[in-house]
Design a protein around this motif. Structure first.
Motif, short mmCIF file in Angstrom:
data_model
loop_
_atom_site.label_atom_id
_atom_site.label_comp_id
_atom_site.label_asym_id
_atom_site.label_seq_id
_atom_site.Cartn_x
_atom_site.Cartn_y
_atom_site.Cartn_z
N PRO A 1 13.81 9.42 4.44
CA PRO A 1 13.47 8.92 5.78
C PRO A 1 12.65 7.64 5.71
N LEU A 2 12.49 7.00 6.85
CA LEU A 2 11.69 5.78 6.94
C LEU A 2 10.21 6.14 6.95
N VAL A 3 9.46 5.54 6.02
CA VAL A 3 8.01 5.71 6.00
C VAL A 3 7.40 4.80 7.06
N SER A 4 6.39 5.27 7.76
CA SER A 4 5.75 4.45 8.78
C SER A 4 5.10 3.22 8.14
N ILE A 5 5.34 2.06 8.73
CA ILE A 5 4.74 0.81 8.25
C ILE A 5 3.22 0.90 8.29
N PHE A 6 2.68 1.73 9.19
CA PHE A 6 1.24 1.84 9.34
C PHE A 6 0.59 2.57 8.16
N SER A 7 1.39 3.29 7.38
CA SER A 7 0.86 3.95 6.19
C SER A 7 0.41 2.94 5.14
N ARG A 8 0.98 1.74 5.19
CA ARG A 8 0.75 0.73 4.15
C ARG A 8 -0.44 -0.19 4.47
N ILE A 9 -0.84 -0.30 5.73
CA ILE A 9 -1.85 -1.28 6.13
C ILE A 9 -3.16 -1.03 5.40
N ASP A 10 -3.66 -2.07 4.73
CA ASP A 10 -4.86 -1.94 3.89
C ASP A 10 -5.72 -3.18 4.03
N ILE A 11 -6.87 -3.04 4.72
CA ILE A 11 -7.82 -4.16 4.80
C ILE A 11 -9.17 -3.73 4.22
N GLY A 12 -9.12 -2.79 3.27
CA GLY A 12 -10.32 -2.44 2.54
C GLY A 12 -10.82 -1.03 2.70
N LYS A 13 -10.17 -0.24 3.55
CA LYS A 13 -10.57 1.15 3.73
C LYS A 13 -9.53 2.07 3.09
N ALA A 14 -9.84 3.36 3.06
CA ALA A 14 -8.96 4.32 2.40
C ALA A 14 -7.60 4.36 3.08
#
Length: 813
Positions: free
Chosen positions: A121-134
């Motif tokens: 399935p398609l993984v949510s793009i929001f799972s990848r967002i990383d600006i320094g937090k977990a």
């Protein structure tokens, strides 16, 4: 010079859009359609299955090799690579192949093990967002048509049995039905293209473009759309020669990325005076919609000047848009001429109150690998451009045009100035007041807004609302009311393809509270004094006075402004080295689905008393009864976090202002905006700021809202039951202010509130030895306030204000 081959160009555009449709189809079964083999072959089978239809709007002999031979890797097989395409089609096969490569530069690290393409399935793009937090756990999307109810990611690894096949069967049925309806009607390329684009949006949004990535998070739809946009530019750049060696050159600046951004929107929308029955309620949302549609029209005007399909609008929301253009044929001169034309129009029609900022940058094919950095630099340049509004018409050869630089407006007879805006000459309308054409349009749009389901655009004055840069538009209840001359029709209701016109679907959050009957105002029902008493009409927008009277306790309006935190950083840095055109398109589109699609449904289902001024892109402004606005804000944040995989790197800040319904809209919005800024600026350090709500002048973390509301409602109940007095509750506000001063300054003099409060509690509340359990509970609740570390004391300003407002300030009703 050889004449431009429009049919060949349209065939390339369609071929690029459909080139990877086989990636979706070969995951399911479709009866007579052959879905065996590699995806380019399946794409070719799809075109062949509907050859009679496609041959009406494209060159079928070219379309088939374009979708079948869009790769250059010999390992795929001799019959699937562009090197072996027929000589007359080989150059254009290379062109689509390169467009595919530039769009799919998002292909990230390959998964260690082979992944079954039919079950990934398609993984949510929001799972990848990383600006320094977990980073959160990876969540995925179910295989369902695009619908506000079904856009929330879930925790699962593989589809349920038949889940994907059933979804793809739905695509097949809908496409077949679309073809059947098209059999006996005249249609054209633009109509077919717009409808197919919508069908693909609906079904391929949740399909991963590449199942063999470690994190398959790019939607197939966004890959198809960006490939199409790139191919359109490449065709124009290389036309008419189409030399293979030049097509394969990735270092040349073949593209221009244009960003457009409207300035002055807030001043224009909110500077409305009270005029006539419910004047503001009818006009406010109308102005917001008008400016959104104006942004559409400007982007369309640019597309038409460059002969580009709607796929070349890469992003569009909130008055801002990005368009991919070919760097060919004196492109910069065309852009400059368009900008001058638009500047002149805004100057004359809006007294320079609104202006369009445009900036561009040239791109080579290699730049798609670093698309996020390109966006960051382009937006930095845009900020500099914003400091020079109307530069195209105010300067000439580096010198000021004094006639333009000084805005000399003859307002004519002051008595004839528009009574709604005080900016333009008006005409006497039905109510006997002077109203200008713009404000009259606002009124008409506001009256029609609750009923519209389609928006039709025209290149001339065929639409009801005219003189928009030579374009016009109509707001329609029925599709059949759209004229054949419309170049685009937006369906903002249920999805419904129809090839008679260029119909495409768009989520728009335009919900406003309406009267369900002629006596639907709470104030009127309760015989409360109401200036709009005789003006309620079924199906019309509720007046702000009526909305305020739906509040609990004191009739007041709440203005809520909210937006996504650090969004510039999210786009520029949040995707790290994977910040490419298709991935950013997926990110932008999904954010807009939340703010435009899901917000419409959430308000319509759970908060029908609210009034949406705007919601789309990454922000919103909503007005409603003060208590409903608080509840809505809390649920908005909860749903946003669910939508974005509970990723700590994606947060929301919001500010609420409470005012009387007669308070000037501009000032109320300004108060809400200041509250929003306070939410973004509060925190122990830069990293801790934002992710907050400011309400009743106090800023709190979203995580505190549940307990704050619980305490607020307890105090509200005790006050209503007269277990505590209004005077005591108002004193609590004073003690809260003194505690806040102590916490901010450290000055111990402010701690005198503790003995004052101790005396007040002893004097006004029963003792802990009371035999009444409820009285003991109240006394214990108050005693807890003496603890400087008490969360109740910290948030007492909100708690006491809520209880007093819910009880009309503590006065007996």
């Amino acid at each position: 010079m050889e004449k431009f081959n429009q049919r060949e160009y349209q065939t390339v555009i369609l071929g690029a859009l459909l080139h990877d449709v086989g990636k979706m189809l070969h995951r399911g079964s479709f009866g007579s359609l052959d879905t065996k083999g590699k995806h380019p072959q399946v794409s070719a089978h799809f075109v062949s299955a509907f050859k009679d239809f496609f041959s009406r709007i494209a060159d079928l002999e070219l379309l088939q090799p374009l979708v079948q031979r869009h790769h250059e890797d010999p390992r795929l097989g001799a019959d699937l690579i562009c090197q072996n395409a027929p000589e007359e089609h080989r150059a254009l096969s290379y062109l689509v192949s390169r467009a595919d490569n530039y769009s799919s530069s998002e292909r990230g690290e390959k998964a260690e093990d082979y992944q079954d393409f039919k079950s990934v399935p398609l993984v949510s793009i929001f799972s990848r967002i990383d600006i320094g937090k977990a980073l959160p756990q990876k969540l995925r999307y179910r295989a369902k048509p695009l619908n506000p109810d079904d856009v929330f990611p879930e925790r699962f690894d593989e589809y349920k049995p038949n889940e994907l096949n059933n979804h793809l069967q739905g695509f097949g049925e809908e496409f077949n039905e679309f073809i059947k309806k098209s059999d006996n009607i005249h249609t054209d390329f633009d109509s077919v293209f717009a409808n197919i684009l919508s069908i693909l949006t609906r079904y391929s949004w949740c399909i991963p473009s590449n199942t063999q990535e470690e994190i398959p998070d790019v939607s197939l739809f966004d890959h198809l759309k960006t490939t199409c946009a790139i191919a359109a530019c490449l065709y124009q750049y290389h036309s008419p020669d189409f030399k293979e060696n030049e097509i394969k050159n990735d270092k040349t600046d073949k593209f221009i990325l244009l960003v457009g951004d409207l300035s002055g929107i807030q001043n224009y929308i909110f500077n409305i005076t009270h005029i006539g029955a419910g004047g503001i309620a009818k006009r406010l949302r109308a102005r917001s919609l008008q400016l959104n549609l104006l942004s559409d029209i400007i982007s369309h005007k640019i597309l038409h000047a460059f002969n580009l399909p709607i796929a070349n609008i890469l992003m569009l929301s909130g008055g801002k848009f990005y368009i991919l253009l070919p760097n060919a044929g004196e492109a910069n001169d065309r852009i400059k001429a368009i900008k001058k034309d638009i500047d002149t129009w805004f100057y004359n029609k809006f007294n320079a109150e609104i202006n369009l900022n445009i900036e561009t940058t040239k791109l080579s094919s290699n730049d798609f690998d670093n698309y996020g950095e390109i966006l960051k630099e382009l937006n930095q340049s845009l900020q500099r451009i914003k400091k020079k509004p109307f530069n195209e018409i105010m300067t000439h050869d580096g010198l000021w045009n004094e006639d333009i630089a000084t805005l000399n407006i003859d307002f004519g007879d002051e008595k004839k100035l528009c009574k709604a805006c005080n900016k333009f000459q008006g005409q006497i309308r039905e109510d006997g007041k002077f109203i200008c054409d713009k404000c009259e349009d606002d009124k008409k749009i506001g009256q029609n807004l609750p009923k519209i389901k389609f928006i039709a655009f025209y290149k001339d004055d065929a639409g009801e609302f005219k003189d928009y840069l030579g374009y016009s538009f109509s707001l329609l209840e029925k599709f059949s009311d759209a004229k054949k001359s419309s170049y685009l029709v937006l369906n903002i209701d249920k999805f419904m393809p129809d090839a008679r016109l260029p119909l495409t679907h768009r989520f728009i959050a335009n919900y406003i509270s309406i009267f369900i009957g002629d006596t639907d105002c709470n104030a009127c029902k309760n015989r409360t004094e109401c200036s709009e008493k005789d003006h309620a009409r079924k199906g019309q927008p509720k007046f702000f006075e009526c909305i305020a009277h739906e509040s609990k306790g004191r009739p007041m309006l709440g203005y809520l402004k909210a937006d996504v935190d650090n969004l510039g950083g999210v786009f520029a840095f949040g995707l790290k080295d994977n910040s490419t055109v298709s991935r950013i398109a997926t990110l932008s589109r999904m954010l807009d689905v939340f703010f435009s699609g899901y917000m419409q449904k959430l308000i319509e289902d759970n908060y029908p008393e609210l009034y949406t001024v705007y919601s789309g892109g990454d922000d919103l402004l909503v007005i409603g009864p003060w208590d409903s606005i608080i509840n809505f804000a809390d649920e908005l944040n909860t749903k946003f976090h669910e939508f974005t995989c509970n990723n700590e790197n994606l947060t929301l800040s919001a500010g609420i202002a409470f005012v009387k319904d007669s308070y000037p809209v501009f000032r109320a919005v300004e108060m809400a905006d200041n509250a929003l800024k306070l939410s973004k600026d509060t925190g122990e350090n830069e990293k801790d700021k934002k992710d907050r709500l400011t309400v009743f002048g106090h800023t709190v973390k979203w995580s505190e809202m549940g307990s704050i509301m619980e305490e607020s409602e307890r105090l509200e109940t005790w006050l209503k039951q007269k277990n505590i007095s209004a005077g005591f509750t108002r004193n609590l506000l004073l003690y809260s202010q003194m505690n806040d001063e102590f916490q901010q300054t450290g000055k111990t003099g402010y701690l005198k509130f503790i003995p004052l409060m101790t005396y007040d509690i002893a004097r006004n509340l029963p003792s802990l030895s009371s035999k009444d359990p409820e009285k003991v509970e109240i006394r214990q609740w108050a005693e807890d306030l003496k603890d400087l570390g008490s969360p109740k004391l910290k948030n007492l300003g909100i708690i006491a204000n809520y209880a007093l407002t819910a009880n009309r300030g503590g006065k007996d009703e």
